[in-house]
Design an enzyme around this catalytic site. Structure first.
Site, PDB file in Angstrom:
ATOM      1  N   LEU A   1      38.977  46.736  33.143  1.00  0.00           N
ATOM      2  CA  LEU A   1      38.786  45.459  33.838  1.00  0.00           C
ATOM      3  C   LEU A   1      39.931  44.481  33.586  1.00  0.00           C
ATOM      4  O   LEU A   1      40.553  44.491  32.533  1.00  0.00           O
ATOM      5  CB  LEU A   1      37.456  44.833  33.407  1.00  0.00           C
ATOM      6  CG  LEU A   1      36.215  45.689  33.674  1.00  0.00           C
ATOM      7  CD1 LEU A   1      34.955  44.963  33.207  1.00  0.00           C
ATOM      8  CD2 LEU A   1      36.096  46.058  35.149  1.00  0.00           C
TER       9      LEU A   1
ATOM     10  N   GLY B   1      41.068  40.107  38.028  1.00  0.00           N
ATOM     11  CA  GLY B   1      40.592  40.306  39.403  1.00  0.00           C
ATOM     12  C   GLY B   1      39.112  40.658  39.404  1.00  0.00           C
ATOM     13  O   GLY B   1      38.304  40.036  40.112  1.00  0.00           O
ATOM     14  N   HIS B   2      38.740  41.628  38.562  1.00  0.00           N
ATOM     15  CA  HIS B   2      37.322  42.008  38.459  1.00  0.00           C
ATOM     16  C   HIS B   2      36.496  40.817  37.966  1.00  0.00           C
ATOM     17  O   HIS B   2      35.402  40.543  38.469  1.00  0.00           O
ATOM     18  CB  HIS B   2      37.134  43.144  37.444  1.00  0.00           C
ATOM     19  CG  HIS B   2      37.832  44.422  37.793  1.00  0.00           C
ATOM     20  ND1 HIS B   2      38.884  44.913  37.068  1.00  0.00           N
ATOM     21  CD2 HIS B   2      37.602  45.333  38.783  1.00  0.00           C
ATOM     22  CE1 HIS B   2      39.276  46.070  37.583  1.00  0.00           C
ATOM     23  NE2 HIS B   2      38.524  46.342  38.629  1.00  0.00           N
TER      24      HIS B   2
ATOM     25  N   GLN C   1      36.459  59.823  45.165  1.00  0.00           N
ATOM     26  CA  GLN C   1      37.407  59.060  45.964  1.00  0.00           C
ATOM     27  C   GLN C   1      38.859  59.323  45.576  1.00  0.00           C
ATOM     28  O   GLN C   1      39.772  58.686  46.099  1.00  0.00           O
ATOM     29  CB  GLN C   1      37.087  57.562  45.911  1.00  0.00           C
ATOM     30  CG  GLN C   1      37.357  56.891  44.586  1.00  0.00           C
ATOM     31  CD  GLN C   1      36.815  55.464  44.574  1.00  0.00           C
ATOM     32  OE1 GLN C   1      35.610  55.246  44.613  1.00  0.00           O
ATOM     33  NE2 GLN C   1      37.713  54.484  44.549  1.00  0.00           N
TER      34      GLN C   1
ATOM     35  N   LYS D   1      41.800  42.560  47.897  1.00  0.00           N
ATOM     36  CA  LYS D   1      42.925  43.444  47.521  1.00  0.00           C
ATOM     37  C   LYS D   1      42.773  44.831  48.156  1.00  0.00           C
ATOM     38  O   LYS D   1      43.752  45.442  48.562  1.00  0.00           O
ATOM     39  CB  LYS D   1      42.965  43.564  46.005  1.00  0.00           C
ATOM     40  CG  LYS D   1      43.562  44.826  45.490  1.00  0.00           C
ATOM     41  CD  LYS D   1      44.600  44.568  44.482  1.00  0.00           C
ATOM     42  CE  LYS D   1      45.429  45.782  44.177  1.00  0.00           C
ATOM     43  NZ  LYS D   1      44.685  47.011  43.935  1.00  0.00           N
ATOM     44  N   ASP D   2      41.531  45.320  48.230  1.00  0.00           N
ATOM     45  CA  ASP D   2      41.280  46.616  48.872  1.00  0.00           C
ATOM     46  C   ASP D   2      40.675  46.324  50.250  1.00  0.00           C
ATOM     47  O   ASP D   2      39.495  46.590  50.489  1.00  0.00           O
ATOM     48  CB  ASP D   2      40.336  47.446  47.995  1.00  0.00           C
ATOM     49  CG  ASP D   2      40.956  47.726  46.641  1.00  0.00           C
ATOM     50  OD1 ASP D   2      41.785  48.630  46.547  1.00  0.00           O
ATOM     51  OD2 ASP D   2      40.649  47.003  45.670  1.00  0.00           O
TER      52      ASP D   2
ATOM     53  N   GLN E   1      38.872  48.893  52.310  1.00  0.00           N
ATOM     54  CA  GLN E   1      37.624  49.270  51.624  1.00  0.00           C
ATOM     55  C   GLN E   1      36.501  48.280  51.950  1.00  0.00           C
ATOM     56  O   GLN E   1      35.334  48.666  52.082  1.00  0.00           O
ATOM     57  CB  GLN E   1      37.867  49.314  50.115  1.00  0.00           C
ATOM     58  CG  GLN E   1      36.616  49.494  49.286  1.00  0.00           C
ATOM     59  CD  GLN E   1      36.930  49.711  47.816  1.00  0.00           C
ATOM     60  OE1 GLN E   1      37.248  50.815  47.399  1.00  0.00           O
ATOM     61  NE2 GLN E   1      36.855  48.641  47.021  1.00  0.00           N
TER      62      GLN E   1
ATOM     63  N   SER F   1      45.771  44.945  39.010  1.00  0.00           N
ATOM     64  CA  SER F   1      45.205  46.266  39.256  1.00  0.00           C
ATOM     65  C   SER F   1      45.065  46.974  37.918  1.00  0.00           C
ATOM     66  O   SER F   1      45.897  46.788  37.027  1.00  0.00           O
ATOM     67  CB  SER F   1      46.156  47.063  40.167  1.00  0.00           C
ATOM     68  OG  SER F   1      45.838  48.442  40.095  1.00  0.00           O
TER      69      SER F   1
ATOM     70  N   ARG G   1      45.724  49.854  37.395  1.00  0.00           N
ATOM     71  CA  ARG G   1      46.867  50.752  37.260  1.00  0.00           C
ATOM     72  C   ARG G   1      48.106  50.047  36.726  1.00  0.00           C
ATOM     73  O   ARG G   1      49.070  50.723  36.337  1.00  0.00           O
ATOM     74  CB  ARG G   1      47.216  51.369  38.614  1.00  0.00           C
ATOM     75  CG  ARG G   1      46.155  52.291  39.168  1.00  0.00           C
ATOM     76  CD  ARG G   1      46.536  52.676  40.585  1.00  0.00           C
ATOM     77  NE  ARG G   1      45.428  53.282  41.303  1.00  0.00           N
ATOM     78  CZ  ARG G   1      45.195  54.582  41.378  1.00  0.00           C
ATOM     79  NH1 ARG G   1      45.989  55.415  40.782  1.00  0.00           N
ATOM     80  NH2 ARG G   1      44.171  55.041  42.065  1.00  0.00           N
TER      81      ARG G   1
HETATM   82  P1  AMP Z   1      38.305  48.900  41.160  1.00  0.00           P
HETATM   83  O1  AMP Z   1      37.860  48.867  39.732  1.00  0.00           O
HETATM   84  O2  AMP Z   1      39.787  48.987  41.311  1.00  0.00           O
HETATM   85  O3  AMP Z   1      37.542  49.894  41.994  1.00  0.00           O
HETATM   86  O4  AMP Z   1      37.934  47.484  41.753  1.00  0.00           O
HETATM   87  C1  AMP Z   1      36.626  46.979  41.717  1.00  0.00           C
HETATM   88  C2  AMP Z   1      36.561  45.764  42.596  1.00  0.00           C
HETATM   89  O5  AMP Z   1      37.474  44.780  42.115  1.00  0.00           O
HETATM   90  C3  AMP Z   1      36.962  46.063  44.047  1.00  0.00           C
HETATM   91  O6  AMP Z   1      36.126  45.346  44.923  1.00  0.00           O
HETATM   92  C4  AMP Z   1      38.384  45.563  44.102  1.00  0.00           C
HETATM   93  O7  AMP Z   1      38.801  45.180  45.395  1.00  0.00           O
HETATM   94  C5  AMP Z   1      38.304  44.364  43.173  1.00  0.00           C
HETATM   95  N1  AMP Z   1      39.644  44.010  42.705  1.00  0.00           N
HETATM   96  C6  AMP Z   1      40.561  44.840  42.162  1.00  0.00           C
HETATM   97  N2  AMP Z   1      41.709  44.178  41.906  1.00  0.00           N
HETATM   98  C7  AMP Z   1      41.507  42.897  42.302  1.00  0.00           C
HETATM   99  C8  AMP Z   1      42.320  41.725  42.320  1.00  0.00           C
HETATM  100  N3  AMP Z   1      43.568  41.741  41.877  1.00  0.00           N
HETATM  101  N4  AMP Z   1      41.788  40.588  42.802  1.00  0.00           N
HETATM  102  C9  AMP Z   1      40.506  40.564  43.276  1.00  0.00           C
HETATM  103  N5  AMP Z   1      39.696  41.637  43.288  1.00  0.00           N
HETATM  104  C10 AMP Z   1      40.185  42.789  42.821  1.00  0.00           C
END
Ligand code: AMP
Length: 301
Positions: free
Chosen positions: A49, A52-53, A77, A168-169, A172, A203, A205
């Protein structure tokens, strides 16, 4: 009488977060909350995390009585086994970050627990809808089917009133809206992209990028903001918007996978040709072996 060694939640305002190991116990907890008349907000994640999360979690906390977060790196995925293996994981840190935010419950599980009775490749894949075609859907075949399948299962487990996703996605979020429309719930909230100080979209990543790679990683967001500047200067031709982004990435030595624009309201798989009324720019590139994506709405400040 209160036991002095165990301070009451009512006095301290602090309640430890519940961390549940499987979807079955999460389902029970969520049902209990709903039966108590409490509204439930849900944030699905793959863990590792970052801010963003956490911005999604804070918004969920502001809008719901109870908030739960799933942490599950969904193999369905990933279309590259190495990418799945390399995906960062840090469940203990995730737990601490969520507890600090005041999140009420987090849960995880295994693929077999999410889909009992189905072996790996016999899991029925949920139709991700029309927005799965084009751009990221072309770059990662089967990706959005895997997303739709786990998102629907997560929604069935939690049955939230609202679920929170990041812009960001972007593509999705369209797939998730399609899944939610099929189920009839939850309400989908899309939250703004949180960026690092240097503009890179946060991210999980990013921890895989070493310092030498960051200038090139920055090229994605610089390209998007250059396209937004071009839009502000009156550019509406999709080819010109694409060229603006490609020039920035080429100058930084980044080989882009795509640098595209789409109408964010009426998604089309094929690249638009006509002058645009509104535009979402989307980019993807692999920098130092790390695949990055970013996006920006061009017609808003
Ligand atoms: P993930 O863990 O990458 O699957 O992301 C989980 C959620 O967090 C998804 O809805 C992503 O779009 C959101 N998310 C990831 N990175 C960001 C970011 N930089 N800003 C806002 N939301 C994000």
């Amino acid at each position: 009488m209160l036991d002095e060694r165990t301070p009451s939640t009512a006095i301290t305002g602090y309640a430890p977060m519940l961390s549940l190991p499987d979807p079955r116990s999460a389902r029970q907890w969520c049902r209990d909350q709903r039966q108590s008349g409490l509204s439930l907000g849900f944030v699905p994640t793959m863990g590792a995390l970052h801010e963003g999360h956490l911005s999604l979690v804070r918004r969920a906390l502001a809008e719901n009585d109870r908030v739960c977060v799933s942490v599950f790196v969904n193999p369905l995925q990933f279309n590259d086994a190495d990418d799945f293996q390399r995906y960062p994981r840090d469940p203990e840190r995730d737990r601490r970050l969520l507890e600090d935010q005041g999140c009420h419950m987090m849960f995880s599980g295994t693929l077999g627990q999410f889909f009992p009775g189905s072996a790996g490749n016999s899991i029925p894949i949920v139709d991700p809808g029309p927005a799965a075609a084009g751009v990221e859907g072309d770059a990662r075949p089967h990706h959005f089917g895997g997303v739709a399948t786990i998102v629907r299962r997560l929604f069935e487990v939690v049955q939230p009133e609202r679920a929170y996703f990041g812009e960001k996605d972007f593509q999705q979020t369209l797939v998730v809206r399609h899944v939610a429309a099929g189920l009839g719930y939850p309400e989908i909230a899309v939250c703004p992209t949180v960026r690092e100080a240097d503009g890179i979209a946060m991210s999980s990543r990013n921890v895989l990028l070493d310092a030498d790679c960051r200038p090139r990683a920055r090229a994605l967001s610089i390209a998007l903001f250059a396209a937004r500047k071009a839009w502000g200067d009156g550019t509406r031709d999709p080819g010109a918007l694409r060229a603006t982004m490609q020039e920035v990435m080429a100058a930084a030595g980044v080989e882009w996978e795509y640098a595209e624009v789409r109408d964010p309201v009426h998604w089309q798989a094929e690249p638009p040709r006509a002058r645009m009324d509104r535009a979402q720019a989307l980019v993807a590139a692999t920098v130092c072996g790390v695949r990055l994506i970013d996006t920006l709405r061009l017609d808003t400040p």
